[in-house]
Design an enzyme around this catalytic site. Structure first.
Site, mmCIF file in Angstrom:
data_model
loop_
_atom_site.group_PDB
_atom_site.id
_atom_site.type_symbol
_atom_site.label_atom_id
_atom_site.label_comp_id
_atom_site.label_asym_id
_atom_site.label_seq_id
_atom_site.Cartn_x
_atom_site.Cartn_y
_atom_site.Cartn_z
ATOM 1 N N ASP A 79 0.817 -1.216 0.000
ATOM 2 C CA ASP A 79 0.000 0.000 0.000
ATOM 3 C C ASP A 79 0.851 1.266 0.000
ATOM 4 O O ASP A 79 2.033 1.246 0.352
ATOM 5 C CB ASP A 79 -0.869 0.044 1.274
ATOM 6 C CG ASP A 79 -1.955 -1.021 1.267
ATOM 7 O OD1 ASP A 79 -1.922 -1.902 0.399
ATOM 8 O OD2 ASP A 79 -2.833 -0.960 2.158
ATOM 9 N N HIS B 243 -5.292 9.473 0.789
ATOM 10 C CA HIS B 243 -5.312 8.631 1.981
ATOM 11 C C HIS B 243 -6.226 9.128 3.096
ATOM 12 O O HIS B 243 -5.843 9.131 4.286
ATOM 13 C CB HIS B 243 -3.878 8.461 2.514
ATOM 14 C CG HIS B 243 -3.643 7.119 3.149
ATOM 15 N ND1 HIS B 243 -3.822 6.891 4.496
ATOM 16 C CD2 HIS B 243 -3.277 5.935 2.635
ATOM 17 C CE1 HIS B 243 -3.554 5.631 4.773
ATOM 18 N NE2 HIS B 243 -3.224 5.022 3.657
ATOM 19 N N HIS C 177 -5.934 3.006 -3.864
ATOM 20 C CA HIS C 177 -5.818 3.269 -2.423
ATOM 21 C C HIS C 177 -6.015 4.769 -2.168
ATOM 22 O O HIS C 177 -5.409 5.334 -1.266
ATOM 23 C CB HIS C 177 -4.457 2.775 -1.919
ATOM 24 C CG HIS C 177 -4.354 2.658 -0.426
ATOM 25 N ND1 HIS C 177 -5.314 2.070 0.360
ATOM 26 C CD2 HIS C 177 -3.377 3.062 0.436
ATOM 27 C CE1 HIS C 177 -4.942 2.119 1.632
ATOM 28 N NE2 HIS C 177 -3.767 2.725 1.702
ATOM 29 N N HIS D 293 3.742 -2.201 3.111
ATOM 30 C CA HIS D 293 3.807 -0.863 2.502
ATOM 31 C C HIS D 293 5.162 -0.716 1.816
ATOM 32 O O HIS D 293 6.193 -0.786 2.498
ATOM 33 C CB HIS D 293 3.629 0.215 3.581
ATOM 34 C CG HIS D 293 2.306 0.135 4.286
ATOM 35 N ND1 HIS D 293 2.058 -0.792 5.278
ATOM 36 C CD2 HIS D 293 1.157 0.826 4.122
ATOM 37 C CE1 HIS D 293 0.807 -0.644 5.704
ATOM 38 N NE2 HIS D 293 0.239 0.334 5.013
HETATM 39 ZN ZN ZN Z 1 -2.546 3.112 3.336
#
Ligand code: ZN
Length: 530
Positions: free
Chosen positions: A317, A371, A367, A461
């Site tokens: 991510d 954010h 995504h 991530h």
């Molecule tokens: Zn995230």
């Protein structure tokens, strides 16, 4: 000798006409370049007579050697121009040609141009103006080539882009430029040739990948050499302008599809007058998944439902990050695939990494742009946040993402509704490495490997150095343990937009009614024994 008139031969023997024209053209070239005397053998007079008649029938194509052939619209009687309807924020002037009896082409261009304008606006909060112009690059042999030039201006800069589509008048199919290539391998070979050809132009070879979004304006110059052109800013800094490559006719020939050879024929034929005799019955769209350079996030050779295949999905991510290319290298080494839940601002920062990720068979998923906690912002804000990232990735790769991950895993009924409307399934996870909090490669590695099991979705991530370091070990170790690392779409199969998924653990085997499949499956029996 009774001379057959090329005029009467043309409808039934187009290739013969072409062959004669080629001989004549070759003759012209030779007589221009060879020293005098070569043709002083008596045949010269006959040659000249034949040449003038063939010239009347077949005009040479016109255009510059480093550009696609140019056909005057005047050669297409009844052609008109239609402007697209638009009521968004940017100043839009975009038109496409309307050719009598070619409605599927007009419809396709209207849809495509409208989608381009919408993606431009969605991806650029500072979108100012969009100008779309068109030209004809072939009109012969049942093919019409339309090249569109778009000029986009936002608060930062002005970029010019090109795309070229090829219309089959016979059946109403519109093909993108990558259809000129025989297949994915040939497109990859072309990509290698283009990399060499543009090496000295300021283009970055690492920006070039064999995907249809990059090879969306390919055609021929009047001599039949293959011309590939890129948008400004696409493979080089914007101020370099149009980057293009000309691949020699003979070198390109082996890479072309049957359709590509027909297009070459059409693009090297001058057009005095071209009409489409009859409208096709159905509206067909040639831009199917089979086109070279259009990649699916699934690999047909992998079947996660096969009891011998242990699938696991690595997911990353918030990227791409500066070291994402290293992660892609590691995945490639083990023929592993992953899913990248990308965030809008990093996508803008590393667009070429996004393109590479797509080109190497990984899955791109949404995504959001910035954010946010989607469950806590209004539905308008949530929608536009997701739409922007959708548009950014589409513009870079031509791919429409069908998965998303809500930041912080935070979702509710409203988020479900919006993602359903946008065609996005919500993907959570079954293994959390907490790699954002604990920046120790060893800790991340242990958690990922401990949690890995068949059907797991592992959350990481790719913006943290420690995660990249850990991942290189994780990928090697999972491979050694016999796991197949797949994309989320590969793991889950068909997903339902708006629905939430946490893993792809296979359903327990049915106890009833499965006798037949057990009898027929040797693998099943072996698995039972283990
Ligand atoms: Zn995230």
């Amino acid at each position: 000798m009774k001379q057959q008139s090329p005029q009467t031969m043309a409808p039934d023997h187009p290739f013969l006409t072409v062959a004669i024209a080629m001989v004549v053209l070759l003759g012209l070239v030779l007589s221009a370049t060879r020293p005098p005397g070569v043709f002083e053998d008596g045949a010269g007079t006959e040659n000249t007579a034949e040449r003038s008649e063939a010239d009347e029938e077949r005009l040479p194509a016109t255009g510059e050697p480093d550009q696609l052939t140019v056909v005057s619209p005047d050669a297409l009687p009844g052609i008109e121009e239609t402007e697209i309807d638009h009521d968004g924020g940017a100043d839009v002037t975009a038109a496409y040609p309307n050719i009598p009896n070619a409605a599927p082409l007009s419809d396709f261009l209207d849809r495509t141009l409208t989608a381009q304008v919408n993606a431009f606006e969605a991806a650029n909060p500072g979108a100012r103006s969009f100008v779309g112009e068109w030209g004809i690059t072939a009109a012969a042999e049942g093919i019409v080539g339309v090249r569109t030039t778009t000029t986009e201006t936002d608060s930062e800069e002005t970029r010019e882009g090109h795309s070229t589509h090829w219309y089959e008048t016979g059946d109403g199919t519109v093909n993108g430029s990558s259809h000129l290539l025989a297949g994915q391998a040939e497109l990859a070979e072309l990509n290698d040739l283009v990399r060499e050809a543009v090496a000295d132009t300021g283009a970055d070879p690492s920006a070039l990948h064999p995907i249809s979004a990059l090879y969306d304006s390919v055609g021929f110059n009047p001599d039949g050499d293959l011309v590939v052109e890129f948008d400004s800013g696409q493979v080089a800094p914007t101020d370099v302008g149009r980057v293009h490559a000309v691949i020699d006719r003979d070198e390109a020939e082996a890479l072309l599809s049957e359709f590509g050879l027909r297009v070459r024929e059409a693009a090297t034929t001058g057009t005095r007058e071209f009409t489409v005799a009859e409208a096709p019955e159905a509206d067909k769209d040639g831009s199917g998944a089979a086109a070279p350079g259009v990649l699916a996030p699934r690999d047909d050779s992998v079947d996660c439902a096969d009891p011998d295949t242990k699938c696991v999905a690595l997911t990353y991510d918030d990227g791409p990050g500066g070291r994402t290319p290293e992660l892609l290298d590691a995945l490639a080494e083990y023929d592993a695939h992953a899913t990248f839940f990308v965030t809008g601002h990093p996508v803008m920062e590393h667009p070429w990494v996004v393109r590479r990720t797509y080109a190497e068979g990984h899955e791109l998923a949404n995504h959001t742009l910035s954010h946010p906690n989607l469950a806590e912002i209004g539905s308008g804000a949530a929608r536009s946040d997701l739409e922007t990232t959708q548009a950014l990735v589409f513009r870079e790769t031509g791919y429409t993402m069908d998965l998303m991950r809500p930041p912080y895993g935070s979702t509710n009924g409203q988020v479900a509704e919006i993602t359903a409307e946008l065609g996005l399934a919500q993907i959570l996870w079954s293994v959390d490495t907490n790699d954002w909090r604990d920046r120790k490669a060893n800790v991340v590695r242990k958690r990922a490997l401990k949690g890995a099991s068949e059907g797991a979705i592992i959350l990481m991530h790719d913006i943290h150095d420690t995660t990249i370091d850990a991942s290189i070990d994780i990928i090697r170790e999972l491979d050694a343990r016999g796991y197949t690392m797949v994309t989320v779409s590969q793991l889950l199969g068909t997903t339902v937009p708006g629905e939430t998924y946490v893993d792809g653990v296979p359903e327990p085997p049915e106890t009833e009614g499965s006798e037949e499949s057990e009898e027929n499956s040797e693998e099943g029996a072996v698995n039972d024994a283990g």
